[in-house]
Design a protein around this motif. Sequence first.
Motif, PDB file in Angstrom:
ATOM      1  N   ALA A  71       0.817  -1.212   0.000  1.00 53.10           N
ATOM      2  CA  ALA A  71       0.000   0.000   0.000  1.00 53.10           C
ATOM      3  C   ALA A  71       0.851   1.262   0.000  1.00 53.10           C
ATOM      4  O   ALA A  71       0.512   2.243  -0.674  1.00 53.10           O
ATOM      5  CB  ALA A  71      -0.951  -0.002   1.202  1.00 53.10           C
ATOM      6  N   VAL A  72       1.967   1.281   0.751  1.00 53.37           N
ATOM      7  CA  VAL A  72       2.766   2.503   0.819  1.00 53.37           C
ATOM      8  C   VAL A  72       3.395   2.796  -0.540  1.00 53.37           C
ATOM      9  O   VAL A  72       3.539   3.970  -0.935  1.00 53.37           O
ATOM     10  CB  VAL A  72       3.845   2.404   1.924  1.00 53.37           C
ATOM     11  N   ARG A  73       3.720   1.775  -1.287  1.00 49.21           N
ATOM     12  CA  ARG A  73       4.257   1.993  -2.623  1.00 49.21           C
ATOM     13  C   ARG A  73       3.159   2.457  -3.582  1.00 49.21           C
ATOM     14  O   ARG A  73       3.349   3.407  -4.356  1.00 49.21           O
ATOM     15  CB  ARG A  73       4.915   0.698  -3.130  1.00 49.21           C
ATOM     16  N   ALA A  74       2.010   1.798  -3.534  1.00 49.74           N
ATOM     17  CA  ALA A  74       0.927   2.161  -4.435  1.00 49.74           C
ATOM     18  C   ALA A  74       0.409   3.568  -4.158  1.00 49.74           C
ATOM     19  O   ALA A  74       0.209   4.375  -5.079  1.00 49.74           O
ATOM     20  CB  ALA A  74      -0.209   1.148  -4.321  1.00 49.74           C
ATOM     21  N   TRP A 176      12.449   2.943  -3.127  1.00 48.49           N
ATOM     22  CA  TRP A 176      11.267   3.526  -3.798  1.00 48.49           C
ATOM     23  C   TRP A 176      11.204   4.976  -3.351  1.00 48.49           C
ATOM     24  O   TRP A 176      11.066   5.257  -2.161  1.00 48.49           O
ATOM     25  CB  TRP A 176      10.025   2.758  -3.382  1.00 48.49           C
ATOM     26  N   ILE A 177      11.322   5.916  -4.270  1.00 49.85           N
ATOM     27  CA  ILE A 177      11.402   7.339  -3.919  1.00 49.85           C
ATOM     28  C   ILE A 177      10.309   8.100  -4.657  1.00 49.85           C
ATOM     29  O   ILE A 177      10.248   8.063  -5.893  1.00 49.85           O
ATOM     30  CB  ILE A 177      12.774   7.939  -4.296  1.00 49.85           C
ATOM     31  N   ALA A 178       9.470   8.804  -3.918  1.00 47.75           N
ATOM     32  CA  ALA A 178       8.355   9.554  -4.502  1.00 47.75           C
ATOM     33  C   ALA A 178       8.570  11.055  -4.302  1.00 47.75           C
ATOM     34  O   ALA A 178       8.669  11.534  -3.160  1.00 47.75           O
ATOM     35  CB  ALA A 178       7.025   9.132  -3.869  1.00 47.75           C
ATOM     36  N   ASP A 179       8.652  11.800  -5.405  1.00 49.13           N
ATOM     37  CA  ASP A 179       8.748  13.263  -5.404  1.00 49.13           C
ATOM     38  C   ASP A 179       9.927  13.794  -4.599  1.00 49.13           C
ATOM     39  O   ASP A 179       9.941  14.963  -4.204  1.00 49.13           O
ATOM     40  CB  ASP A 179       7.451  13.890  -4.869  1.00 49.13           C
ATOM     41  N   GLY A 180      10.940  12.963  -4.335  1.00 51.23           N
ATOM     42  CA  GLY A 180      12.067  13.410  -3.526  1.00 51.23           C
ATOM     43  C   GLY A 180      11.670  13.761  -2.112  1.00 51.23           C
ATOM     44  O   GLY A 180      12.427  14.423  -1.393  1.00 51.23           O
ATOM     45  N   VAL A 208      11.706   0.519   5.950  1.00 56.81           N
ATOM     46  CA  VAL A 208      11.544   1.765   6.703  1.00 56.81           C
ATOM     47  C   VAL A 208      11.178   2.861   5.710  1.00 56.81           C
ATOM     48  O   VAL A 208      11.889   3.070   4.723  1.00 56.81           O
ATOM     49  CB  VAL A 208      12.828   2.146   7.466  1.00 56.81           C
ATOM     50  N   ALA A 209      10.051   3.529   5.953  1.00 53.05           N
ATOM     51  CA  ALA A 209       9.684   4.711   5.182  1.00 53.05           C
ATOM     52  C   ALA A 209      10.346   5.914   5.846  1.00 53.05           C
ATOM     53  O   ALA A 209      10.279   6.053   7.075  1.00 53.05           O
ATOM     54  CB  ALA A 209       8.170   4.879   5.135  1.00 53.05           C
ATOM     55  N   THR A 273      -3.438   3.337   8.197  1.00 50.94           N
ATOM     56  CA  THR A 273      -2.063   3.565   8.633  1.00 50.94           C
ATOM     57  C   THR A 273      -1.230   4.183   7.520  1.00 50.94           C
ATOM     58  O   THR A 273      -0.555   5.202   7.703  1.00 50.94           O
ATOM     59  CB  THR A 273      -1.425   2.244   9.091  1.00 50.94           C
ATOM     60  N   VAL A 274      -1.282   3.573   6.342  1.00 51.08           N
ATOM     61  CA  VAL A 274      -0.490   4.067   5.223  1.00 51.08           C
ATOM     62  C   VAL A 274      -1.047   5.385   4.701  1.00 51.08           C
ATOM     63  O   VAL A 274      -0.299   6.287   4.334  1.00 51.08           O
ATOM     64  CB  VAL A 274      -0.428   3.011   4.104  1.00 51.08           C
ATOM     65  N   ARG A 275      -2.359   5.511   4.675  1.00 50.55           N
ATOM     66  CA  ARG A 275      -2.949   6.755   4.190  1.00 50.55           C
ATOM     67  C   ARG A 275      -2.531   7.931   5.071  1.00 50.55           C
ATOM     68  O   ARG A 275      -2.261   9.030   4.578  1.00 50.55           O
ATOM     69  CB  ARG A 275      -4.477   6.632   4.141  1.00 50.55           C
TER      70      ARG A 275
END
Length: 510
Positions: A71-74, A176-180, A208-209, A273-275
């Motif tokens: 979920a955290v990746r999606a 996995w990197i989103a928007d820096g 770890v996020a 949690t992820v949201r």
Amino acid sequence: MLIALVLLVLAAFLALVAYGRFAERAVGPPSSALPAQPAQTRLDRTIEPLQAAHPGQSGLFLVSDNADAFAVRALSARAAERSLDVQYYIWHADLTGRLLARELLEAAERGVRVRILIDDINAHGADLGLRSLAQHPNIEVRLFNPSRNRGGTLGRGVEMLLRAVSLNRRMHNKAWIADGRLAVVGGRNVGNEYFDADQQTNFLDADVAVVGPPVEQTAAIFDAFWNSRGALPVEALAKDDAVPLPELSRWLAADLEGQSARPYLEHVAQSATVRRLIDGQARLHWTEEAEVISDPPEKAFGDGEDGWLVAHIAEQAGQATRAFTMISPYFVPGSQGERALVQAVQRGIRVEILTNSLASNDVMAVHSGYARYRKPLLEAGVALRELMPFGPSESSLFGSSGASLHTKAYVVDDDSAFVGSFNFDPRSVRLNTEMGVRFRHPELAREVMALYAAYASAQKSYGLAVEDGRVVWLDERTDPPRRLRHEPETRWWQRAIVAVLRWLPIESQL
């Protein structure tokens, strides 16, 4: 015989020279991570205020649940508006792999720049799909240390023989990197078994996020690998005709209509949690002592030993004064690692290690390398536990009862820890490139310890001991514990294979 050997060496030399010239011509143009902006994207607007409230600090969030890891990746891909950089050792073309590929394609359709870097050892055969993705003007795909021959098993086999030394070194990184703004670093690859979607066996794993400075470090690591001589554009390798983008999009979208995708779609929709993490409302662990560290890409070519990850790990582990707790699915300490662990016990440090049993290990050769170290470590006072192969069926969205350890982590003195891709074996030390997050934060370290406690419980693992000069396994689900004289839940032929492998000089490759 001598003539054949000379001819083989000459052929190998010529193959290396030819490949080097090919790689020099095929290397893609350099590019860099797009810098974060104050309020350009949704993730900028949610994470920038958090960083402003914790100047100079890093925000960390342990992702131990497999479905949450998907979920955290999606959800981060859906939130991205500027860039997505993803780097993996394995990306399977199974249900979860296709669902996440669809998220990347949809992000590219929104104008997001997508860079995909995959190690080639497991990507062979996926050229068509990767080349199809690379058709999109906003998507670039590169393969790390790829074989030049893509046409078939025979040609690839010959190349692997002639380039055996160089092809044996792999990129094991996972990022996995989103928007820096948000990065996910840890032990998971992309595939059903990493996200509780496999119907047979699923991995127990951890990521770890991170937000703050570790994201910039992760982006710099990605750029170093992306721009290295080992990363070649898929277009320079794959010669098959790509599937047109509209057809690829329809193919990926077809998964959404299937029954097998429903649990994932529902979890993504319901994962509070992820949201909260994506919306900047999650409770993060903030610390000034956190960093993402990695082997340099040059390690994959055997260039020197400066900056190798093992030195950072040895430094942190060497700071233990009370306890050192390790989770490693593949554990082959070698003579040097064995000596360090024994010396730690002699200094009064409590050393506890959890690894796979033979029944839960997916690589018999690695288990053969580990087995020779059990007795001396136990006799020195190291506490060893091995994961049982079967876990509760409710742990999987698809009812899988199999469990295999894949978490790679350690905790030092209950206040600092490491979570990443690094196995405690010779391959991670000397052959593969690895990365991970190391940090000092007592509460987060306790969360990692809680994973160890859960996996190492009497219900999920065997205790090991030495009795009458032999290793025995203690099934502590009974009182008193049941004592087993051979590898639990295995067949004679499995034990025989391991016994034979123990005699082979292969430890350096494990």
